[in-house]
Design an enzyme around this catalytic site. Structure first.
Site, PDB file in Angstrom:
ATOM      1  CG  ASP A 469      -1.758   1.055   1.384  1.00  0.00           C
ATOM      2  OD1 ASP A 469      -1.632   2.123   0.612  1.00  0.00           O
ATOM      3  OD2 ASP A 469      -2.898   0.918   2.051  1.00  0.00           O
ATOM      4  CG  HIS A 470       2.979   3.936  -3.123  1.00  0.00           C
ATOM      5  ND1 HIS A 470       4.185   4.741  -2.591  1.00  0.00           N
ATOM      6  CD2 HIS A 470       3.552   3.832  -4.435  1.00  0.00           C
ATOM      7  CE1 HIS A 470       4.924   5.003  -3.372  1.00  0.00           C
ATOM      8  NE2 HIS A 470       4.841   4.345  -4.374  1.00  0.00           N
ATOM      9  NE  ARG A 471      -4.276   3.624   1.257  1.00  0.00           N
ATOM     10  CZ  ARG A 471      -5.419   3.303   1.824  1.00  0.00           C
ATOM     11  NH1 ARG A 471      -6.401   4.184   1.993  1.00  0.00           N
ATOM     12  NH2 ARG A 471      -5.377   2.039   2.087  1.00  0.00           N
ATOM     13  CB  CYS A 473       6.231   2.479   3.364  1.00  0.00           C
ATOM     14  SG  CYS A 473       6.081   1.067   2.339  1.00  0.00           S
TER      15      CYS A 473
END
Length: 499
Positions: A469-471, A473
């Site tokens: 999940d790019h949110r 890291c």
């Protein structure tokens, strides 16, 4: 006077709202004991047996096998009180000597007279896994010729209820219901079936029941409703046909599915998304909708890891222990990597716009079963060694194959390990198991040409892929995690630093 208690599908926990009837364990007329399993249902999490908290005679079942019911919907009704001519402890739950009738309810502890359900011998233990453990009584059936009248039709409510609705009726009124007609009884005991027939104008006297002793079931009424609707539709089409035309009589045909381009696709098969398949579809769709995921991957030389595993399993002596699987070693590597990169052991609270980093690692692993893909969870994996993780994976895998995993064993994961290499594929881009933040995918380990120590050699190579999940890291953290995992695979001694 007998009491007819309605037992509704209980809350099975873990936020489950519905279940599909897989197999009935009792039939109408059977005598059941308190907390005896009466039906096997399949939820989105697992297949479980549901115990009935009342003892007596089963007077009605609601739903055929394959029917999906919401929590709070009626499952069956039980007549508490021995019909005339019946004997045995199971037919008189109030006098039962089982632990359920002597303890576990307020009435038995002297705290009051209790509700009608308690005073009639109900245990109140309607949740799966909370039964009293009383031995199941032998199945007994009350002969229909001893029961000459019907249980009065009672309203069926869809609202969740903890205590069953009580309907008083004479002792003999427990099995075969009479239809409100003057020319003989109608073999129907379910108020729901009567109501359904009444709403659609179906004459129950004209139906032949497919149940025991000609009992009319809901499936019989549904079939009659479909036939009536098809007949009405054919009549309407004939009435709308142009004058002078000779339209052929319409006959029911197999359902035709519409293709995406609007053209009918003859012979197409429609499969309901429900049960495990439906739960997987919902979770994956939600993951793709809510999580901005990204994937990175790397090839790793697993030759040393395989050699270490072979040495571990070849060890003899008192401290040798059980065999350790590759999956167990990879799981232990994951827990070590998450200790270094805790950003990936997290979830996102979208409403609060907060990243929630979780204190412990509950490691899920994907397991393919006959019922579909499930993800059992190894609790507190960060506190276990490879041997302990391997033993727990083996135990949960066996439960998954037999369909005996509980909902609690399938939820609460914080990170998932997906070994799709067992299907003979090299790589994949995993979809995150919502609401987790990452998943590590492992392809097959196979001999490949590899440059080792400056020379071309044949080595055991595996592809590792991390979807995150790019949110929670950025790519640097995800890459650092994956690189550490690859380093442990290539040089298992790296893992010793964290043991």
């Amino acid at each position: 006077m007998a009491q007819v208690l309605e037992f509704k599908l209980p809350d099975l926990g873990e936020g489950l709202t519905e279940a599909e009837i897989v197999r009935w364990l009792v039939e109408v007329g059977d005598v059941v004991a308190i907390d005896q399993p009466v039906v096997e249902v399949e939820t989105a999490k697992a297949m479980v047996e549901v115990p009935c908290p009342y003892g007596g005679v089963v007077t009605a079942r609601f739903g055929e096998e394959g029917t999906e019911l919401p929590v709070g919907a009626p499952l069956l009704t039980v007549a508490v009180g021995a019909p005339e001519g019946a004997s045995g402890p199971a037919a008189s739950p109030a006098s039962s000597s089982s632990p359920s009738s002597s303890s576990g309810s307020p009435s038995s502890s002297g705290k009051g007279s209790g509700s009608g359900a308690e005073s009639s011998g109900g245990s109140g233990n309607v949740l799966v896994g909370y039964g009293t453990g009383a031995p199941a009584a032998r199945r007994r059936r009350i002969r229909p010729d001893r029961l000459d009248r019907a249980v009065a039709e009672a309203p069926v409510s869809g609202a969740p209820v903890v205590e069953a609705q009580v309907v008083e009726a004479p002792v003999a009124e427990v099995l075969v219901a009479e239809a409100p007609v003057s020319d003989g009884p109608v073999p129907v005991v379910s108020p729901l079936v009567r109501r359904l027939a009444r709403q659609h104008g179906i004459d129950l006297r004209r139906l032949a029941g497919s149940g025991p002793d000609g009992l009319i079931l809901r499936a019989d009424v549904d079939r009659a409703i479909r036939t009536a609707e098809e007949t009405a539709a054919a009549t309407a089409r004939a009435a709308q046909a142009p004058a002078g035309s000779h339209a052929k009589p319409s006959t029911p045909s197999a359902p035709v599915a519409a293709a995406p381009n609007g053209v009918a696709a003859a012979g197409a098969e429609r499969i309901l998304l429900r049960g495990v398949r439906g739960a997987v579809a919902d979770k994956l769709s939600r993951s793709r909708t809510e999580i901005p995921d990204a994937t990175c991957w790397v090839d790793a030389d697993a030759t040393e890891l395989m050699a270490v595993r072979a040495a571990m399993n070849a060890a003899t002596g008192p401290s040798a222990g059980p065999k350790v699987s590759v999956l167990a070693l990879l799981a232990r590597i994951c827990t070590a990597a998450l200790a270094r990169f805790p950003e990936l052991n997290a979830t996102v609270d979208t409403e609060a716009r907060e990243i929630v980093r979780l204190p412990g690692v509950h490691l899920g692993f994907a397991a393919q079963t006959e019922r579909g893909l499930v993800v059992p969870v190894v609790r507190d994996a960060h506190t276990r060694n490879a041997e302990s993780i391997g033993a727990e994976i083996a135990r949960l895998t066996e439960l998954a194959r037999t369909g005996k995993l509980s909902p609690a064993q399938l939820t609460g994961g914080t990170f998932t390990l997906n070994n799709y290499g067992v299907f003979g594929v090299d790589g994949s881009t995993p979809i995150i198991n919502h609401p987790e933040a990452a998943m590590l995918g492992v392809g097959r380990i196979m001999p490949k040409p590899w440059v080792h120590q400056g020379e071309l050699a044949v080595r055991q190579v595996v592809q590792l892929s991390l979807t995150f999940d790019h949110r929670v890291c950025d790519g640097g953290t995800a890459g650092g995690f994956l690189r550490y995992v690859a380093d442990c695979v290539e040089q298992p001694a790296v893992l010793l630093r964290t043991l």
